[in-house]
Scaffold this active site. Structure first.
Site, PDB file in Angstrom:
ATOM      1  N   CYS A 207       0.829  -1.201   0.000  1.00  0.00           N
ATOM      2  CA  CYS A 207       0.000   0.000   0.000  1.00  0.00           C
ATOM      3  C   CYS A 207       0.867   1.256   0.000  1.00  0.00           C
ATOM      4  O   CYS A 207       2.034   1.207   0.385  1.00  0.00           O
ATOM      5  CB  CYS A 207      -0.869   0.033   1.242  1.00  0.00           C
ATOM      6  SG  CYS A 207      -1.652  -1.495   1.655  1.00  0.00           S
TER       7      CYS A 207
ATOM      8  N   ARG B  15       4.085   0.326  -6.356  1.00  0.00           N
ATOM      9  CA  ARG B  15       4.263  -0.522  -5.186  1.00  0.00           C
ATOM     10  C   ARG B  15       3.196  -1.621  -5.107  1.00  0.00           C
ATOM     11  O   ARG B  15       3.321  -2.539  -4.309  1.00  0.00           O
ATOM     12  CB  ARG B  15       4.189   0.327  -3.911  1.00  0.00           C
ATOM     13  CG  ARG B  15       5.329   1.298  -3.773  1.00  0.00           C
ATOM     14  CD  ARG B  15       5.061   2.250  -2.642  1.00  0.00           C
ATOM     15  NE  ARG B  15       5.006   1.553  -1.379  1.00  0.00           N
ATOM     16  CZ  ARG B  15       5.990   1.526  -0.496  1.00  0.00           C
ATOM     17  NH1 ARG B  15       7.104   2.159  -0.745  1.00  0.00           N
ATOM     18  NH2 ARG B  15       5.864   0.886   0.630  1.00  0.00           N
TER      19      ARG B  15
ATOM     20  N   TRP C 116      -3.407  -2.437  -1.164  1.00  0.00           N
ATOM     21  CA  TRP C 116      -3.135  -3.792  -1.647  1.00  0.00           C
ATOM     22  C   TRP C 116      -3.773  -4.700  -0.616  1.00  0.00           C
ATOM     23  O   TRP C 116      -3.293  -4.799   0.512  1.00  0.00           O
ATOM     24  CB  TRP C 116      -1.621  -3.985  -1.715  1.00  0.00           C
ATOM     25  CG  TRP C 116      -1.167  -5.155  -2.509  1.00  0.00           C
ATOM     26  CD1 TRP C 116      -1.164  -5.276  -3.875  1.00  0.00           C
ATOM     27  CD2 TRP C 116      -0.584  -6.369  -2.014  1.00  0.00           C
ATOM     28  NE1 TRP C 116      -0.630  -6.479  -4.251  1.00  0.00           N
ATOM     29  CE2 TRP C 116      -0.271  -7.169  -3.130  1.00  0.00           C
ATOM     30  CE3 TRP C 116      -0.304  -6.863  -0.747  1.00  0.00           C
ATOM     31  CZ2 TRP C 116       0.306  -8.428  -3.010  1.00  0.00           C
ATOM     32  CZ3 TRP C 116       0.278  -8.118  -0.629  1.00  0.00           C
ATOM     33  CH2 TRP C 116       0.576  -8.889  -1.755  1.00  0.00           C
TER      34      TRP C 116
ATOM     35  N   ASN D 117      -0.895   1.493   6.224  1.00  0.00           N
ATOM     36  CA  ASN D 117      -0.154   0.387   5.605  1.00  0.00           C
ATOM     37  C   ASN D 117       0.242  -0.558   6.723  1.00  0.00           C
ATOM     38  O   ASN D 117       0.636  -0.111   7.793  1.00  0.00           O
ATOM     39  CB  ASN D 117       1.140   0.882   4.948  1.00  0.00           C
ATOM     40  CG  ASN D 117       0.890   1.732   3.737  1.00  0.00           C
ATOM     41  OD1 ASN D 117      -0.241   1.847   3.277  1.00  0.00           O
ATOM     42  ND2 ASN D 117       1.952   2.324   3.213  1.00  0.00           N
ATOM     43  N   GLY D 118       0.215  -1.859   6.435  1.00  0.00           N
ATOM     44  CA  GLY D 118       0.617  -2.829   7.450  1.00  0.00           C
ATOM     45  C   GLY D 118      -0.550  -3.702   7.857  1.00  0.00           C
ATOM     46  O   GLY D 118      -1.611  -3.690   7.200  1.00  0.00           O
TER      47      GLY D 118
ATOM     48  N   GLU E 129      18.143 -16.474 -10.851  1.00  0.00           N
ATOM     49  CA  GLU E 129      17.623 -15.133 -11.117  1.00  0.00           C
ATOM     50  C   GLU E 129      16.933 -15.094 -12.487  1.00  0.00           C
ATOM     51  O   GLU E 129      15.908 -14.435 -12.648  1.00  0.00           O
ATOM     52  CB  GLU E 129      18.764 -14.103 -11.027  1.00  0.00           C
ATOM     53  CG  GLU E 129      18.419 -12.696 -11.442  1.00  0.00           C
ATOM     54  CD  GLU E 129      17.298 -12.044 -10.622  1.00  0.00           C
ATOM     55  OE1 GLU E 129      16.833 -12.634  -9.638  1.00  0.00           O
ATOM     56  OE2 GLU E 129      16.869 -10.941 -11.012  1.00  0.00           O
TER      57      GLU E 129
ATOM     58  N   LYS F 205      13.064 -13.995 -12.955  1.00  0.00           N
ATOM     59  CA  LYS F 205      12.596 -12.903 -13.817  1.00  0.00           C
ATOM     60  C   LYS F 205      11.518 -13.405 -14.753  1.00  0.00           C
ATOM     61  O   LYS F 205      10.497 -12.762 -14.942  1.00  0.00           O
ATOM     62  CB  LYS F 205      13.756 -12.333 -14.662  1.00  0.00           C
ATOM     63  CG  LYS F 205      14.722 -11.412 -13.995  1.00  0.00           C
ATOM     64  CD  LYS F 205      14.199 -10.059 -13.579  1.00  0.00           C
ATOM     65  CE  LYS F 205      13.614 -10.085 -12.213  1.00  0.00           C
ATOM     66  NZ  LYS F 205      14.497 -10.053 -11.079  1.00  0.00           N
TER      67      LYS F 205
ATOM     68  N   GLU G 204       8.137 -14.228 -12.848  1.00  0.00           N
ATOM     69  CA  GLU G 204       7.385 -13.132 -12.234  1.00  0.00           C
ATOM     70  C   GLU G 204       6.791 -12.161 -13.241  1.00  0.00           C
ATOM     71  O   GLU G 204       5.738 -11.599 -12.979  1.00  0.00           O
ATOM     72  CB  GLU G 204       8.197 -12.406 -11.163  1.00  0.00           C
ATOM     73  CG  GLU G 204       9.365 -11.619 -11.655  1.00  0.00           C
ATOM     74  CD  GLU G 204      10.166 -10.990 -10.516  1.00  0.00           C
ATOM     75  OE1 GLU G 204       9.610 -10.705  -9.456  1.00  0.00           O
ATOM     76  OE2 GLU G 204      11.362 -10.778 -10.724  1.00  0.00           O
TER      77      GLU G 204
ATOM     78  N   HIS H  51      19.505 -36.127 -10.602  1.00  0.00           N
ATOM     79  CA  HIS H  51      18.966 -36.617  -9.332  1.00  0.00           C
ATOM     80  C   HIS H  51      17.461 -36.387  -9.226  1.00  0.00           C
ATOM     81  O   HIS H  51      16.902 -36.452  -8.147  1.00  0.00           O
ATOM     82  CB  HIS H  51      19.693 -35.949  -8.154  1.00  0.00           C
ATOM     83  CG  HIS H  51      21.157 -36.266  -8.133  1.00  0.00           C
ATOM     84  ND1 HIS H  51      21.637 -37.528  -7.893  1.00  0.00           N
ATOM     85  CD2 HIS H  51      22.242 -35.492  -8.373  1.00  0.00           C
ATOM     86  CE1 HIS H  51      22.963 -37.516  -7.966  1.00  0.00           C
ATOM     87  NE2 HIS H  51      23.348 -36.286  -8.265  1.00  0.00           N
TER      88      HIS H  51
ATOM     89  N   LYS I 107       6.170  -3.879  -5.298  1.00  0.00           N
ATOM     90  CA  LYS I 107       7.590  -3.549  -5.333  1.00  0.00           C
ATOM     91  C   LYS I 107       8.233  -3.669  -3.968  1.00  0.00           C
ATOM     92  O   LYS I 107       9.336  -4.150  -3.824  1.00  0.00           O
ATOM     93  CB  LYS I 107       7.755  -2.129  -5.879  1.00  0.00           C
ATOM     94  CG  LYS I 107       9.204  -1.672  -5.995  1.00  0.00           C
ATOM     95  CD  LYS I 107       9.925  -2.491  -7.044  1.00  0.00           C
ATOM     96  CE  LYS I 107      11.387  -2.168  -7.142  1.00  0.00           C
ATOM     97  NZ  LYS I 107      12.107  -3.274  -7.828  1.00  0.00           N
TER      98      LYS I 107
HETATM   99  C1  F6R Z   1      12.227  -9.814  -7.907  1.00  0.00           C
HETATM  100  C2  F6R Z   1      12.111  -8.833  -6.873  1.00  0.00           C
HETATM  101  C3  F6R Z   1      11.943  -9.296  -5.464  1.00  0.00           C
HETATM  102  C4  F6R Z   1      12.818  -8.447  -4.538  1.00  0.00           C
HETATM  103  C5  F6R Z   1      12.541  -8.798  -3.075  1.00  0.00           C
HETATM  104  C6  F6R Z   1      13.422  -8.024  -2.123  1.00  0.00           C
HETATM  105  O1  F6R Z   1      12.427  -9.235  -9.146  1.00  0.00           O
HETATM  106  O2  F6R Z   1      12.140  -7.664  -7.130  1.00  0.00           O
HETATM  107  O3  F6R Z   1      12.222 -10.657  -5.333  1.00  0.00           O
HETATM  108  O4  F6R Z   1      14.158  -8.664  -4.878  1.00  0.00           O
HETATM  109  O5  F6R Z   1      11.190  -8.558  -2.768  1.00  0.00           O
HETATM  110  O6  F6R Z   1      13.225  -6.645  -2.249  1.00  0.00           O
HETATM  111  P1  F6R Z   1      14.262  -5.604  -1.669  1.00  0.00           P
HETATM  112  O7  F6R Z   1      15.537  -5.771  -2.444  1.00  0.00           O
HETATM  113  O8  F6R Z   1      13.632  -4.282  -1.854  1.00  0.00           O
HETATM  114  O9  F6R Z   1      14.473  -5.970  -0.230  1.00  0.00           O
END
Ligand code: F6R
Length: 606
Positions: A2, A27, A72, A98-99, A481, A485, A488, A504, A601
């Protein structure tokens, strides 16, 4: 998660709040709302985007004090009614939050028994009722908010207005960020500086357990037991331009393309060519203290954790100190043994990820020494750590992390070089790494120049239901990674495995419907990796190889050749084509690239 925005000053609050909420959309959100004070409360809330809210706000929605929110959903489905702000029955108090309030059900039951009517399913609404009750007794909004917050258990960042006090807004923080923005005869607050930089670059971060009263001509901060606190404003060096797409179709593509510059910024001023060492002024560690650490433990979530795996390998290789990475979300719950000769490193782009912050707090409580590798200056994790390295990558807006990932890996290379040179890394090897680091921006540019070739491959593979990603040792975090990517942002199922583990179990999945992306650096494990490619193809699996050696390309169905650097630094470069691959697969599938479904985010809740 949020987003919160608040304004008090001589201008009309509504346009400022809407603009701020737009900046916070990245976000994650499912509904939005705002309240302004002008002879009573005026409130608009809608399920949907900030644009829907803007359309619902009438032209005459005047008032110089207001709060806004993007939600959110946690308690209660996304709907107009569950959107914030939430009000008390007399429509005097409005709250955005938020929270998560853990004892909201309990409080709600008591209030209902006392005859209070609830209109929403949210946990937040209890706060509005509690504050409204308290304000009648305490007389001041600040005291009423303190009283109400003492009754709740959980996390919050809140902003509150009182229709009977048109000149002030009260904000408070516990586990969910609140930043105050200082203007000229006007004050702002938000959950993220992104909402403020258009208006001011002077900010103050609230600590957990702190509250603030904002009036047009200033603010004051205090604790839950009403003790005043002193704050020194910080200047944010990001401006509103950093939050534009800069002519790119998506933030993600902009951020991928920024990497030559962001990596250069992470390196700037930190390489010493005389002694082939790294200058990392923020570590706050003497060489003597550095030598005393016997282990390095790295924690972070999601992509930050994968970049930590690259970091652990760099530290082991260059400094010969045992190092490993673990998801912060797991670490904090397993009552970790905290050792005095272990250095802990927390990674976070946002600096606000709740699980990582909680893990750092647990470490600090047990006396652990924690460094932060963080992008957002002044964020909660940065403030909590004993020292660290800022990435200087600029704001990352797209939900999926790209430039912060590479900058984190680069920061680890600098840290490993520093530790290595304090230990036994030779000057010659130090020089080799310094030169390798300097080559990175240009080599990244070279990879970005092949975007069309990578996009064509992404289009070729995007319609597969599932993809396997494999790599050995240095290639494994890159594979993880790459899979992260792809899944997601394109929603294509992707699994990452160490190449050595295929036989395995997961080899059973390999067949014409399950292509494999193989990360194949030109290192001492090349032959083993090539054997794996043979095993996959023998079972009818297609292989897209991402590696260095053109000659080996014939062992794969497709190949992306990446410029070679020093073996320790190659993972950084091997990551870039996989970012472009995921991006173009997502575009080919028509996905909402910058705001993938169900994700946010900044994950400021558990
Ligand atoms: C993936 C992604 C998330 C963040 C994770 C940690 O693309 O963005 O997996 O890496 O939520 O976020 P931060 O780095 O802000 O602690």
């Amino acid at each position: 998660m949020c987003g919160i925005v608040a304004y008090v000053g001589p201008k009309d609050a509504a346009p400022i709040l809407l603009e701020g909420l737009q900046r916070l959309e990245y976000r994650g959100y499912d509904s939005a709302g705002l309240a302004v004070v002008n002879r009573g409360l005026k409130v608009r809330k809608v399920k949907g985007r900030v644009a829907d809210l803007a359309a619902a706000v009438p032209a005459r929605f005047k008032g110089g004090l207001g709060i806004g929110h993007t939600r959110w959903a946690t308690h209660g489905a996304p709907s107009d009614v569950n959107a914030h702000p939430h009000l008390d029955g007399a429509e005097r108090i409005a709250v955005v939050h938020n929270g998560i309030l853990e004892n909201a059900d309990e409080i709600r039951a008591k209030l209902v028994a006392d005859g209070v009517d609830f209109v929403s399913e949210t946990d937040t609404e209890v706060l509005a009722h509690l504050i409204a009750r308290a304000v009648k007794e305490t007389g001041t909004l600040a005291d009423a908010v303190r009283t109400a917050l003492k009754a709740v258990v959980g996390t919050y960042g809140i902003a509150v207005v009182d229709a009977e006090r048109p000149g002030e807004v009260v904000v408070a923080r516990n586990g969910s960020p609140i930043v105050i923005g200082i203007g000229e005869k006007e004050m702002f607050a938000a959950s993220d500086v992104a909402a403020l930089v258009r208006y001011t670059r002077q900010v103050v971060h609230l600590e957990d357990g702190e509250l603030a009263v904002l009036k047009a001509d200033g603010f004051h901060t205090f604790t839950m037991d009403a003790r005043e606190t002193a704050k020194v404003p910080l200047t944010v060096d990001w401006d509103a331009g950093h939050y534009d797409t800069g002519g790119y179709e998506h933030y993600l593509l902009k951020e991928i393309n920024e990497q030559p510059e962001t990596v250069a910024r992470t390196l700037r001023g930190r390489i010493d060519d005389r002694f082939h060492i790294a200058h990392l002024g923020g570590l706050n560690l003497t060489p003597h203290e550095t030598r005393a650490f016997r282990r390095v433990k790295i924690i972070g979530c999601g992509s930050a954790y994968y970049s930590g795996q690259i970091g652990a390998q760099l530290i082991e290789e260059l400094a010969r100190i045992p190092a490993d990475a673990e998801p912060a979300s797991e670490f904090r719950y397993r009552n970790p043994v905290v050792e005095h000769d272990t250095l802990y490193v927390a990674i976070s782009q946002s600096g606000e990820t709740y699980d990582t912050l909680a893990a750092v707090q647990e470490l600090k409580r047990k006396g652990g020494r924690v460094l932060g590798i963080v992008n957002t200056v002044g964020s909660a994790i940065a403030r909590e750590c004993d020292g660290g390295i800022y990435l200087h990558a600029g704001p990352e807006v797209s939900v999926a992390s790209t430039k912060a990932f590479t900058s984190t890996a680069v920061a680890f290379a600098l840290l490993a070089l520093h530790f290595g040179r304090v230990h036994d890394l030779s000057p010659a090897d130090g020089r080799r790494i310094c030169e390798g680091l300097r080559r990175l921006p240009e080599q990244i540019r070279e990879i970005l120049g092949r975007e069309e070739e990578i996009a064509a491959l992404a289009r070729k593979y995007a319609d597969r239901p599932s993809m396997m990603f494999v790599g050995r040792v240095r290639g494994y975090p890159v594979a993880r990674e790459g899979a992260q990517k792809l899944k997601e942002i394109s929603y294509v199922h992707a699994e990452a495995y160490p190449a050595s583990e295929l036989k395995h179990g997961p080899l059973a999945l390999i067949g014409p419907d399950m292509p494999t992306v193989a990360v194949v650096p030109d290192d001492e494990l090349l032959d083993k990796n090539l054997t794996t490619l043979g095993e996959i193809r023998a079972r009818g699996g297609q292989v897209l190889m991402v590696g260095h050696r053109m000659a080996e390309a014939k062992l794969a169905d497709d190949c992306i050749v990446v410029p070679k650097n020093e073996v320790e630094l190659d993972p950084i470069l091997l990551t870039i084509p996989l970012q472009l691959f995921a991006y173009h697969a997502a575009v080919a599938l028509g996905r909402d690239v910058d705001k993938p479904r169900n994700l946010a985010k900044s994950v400021t809740v558990e």
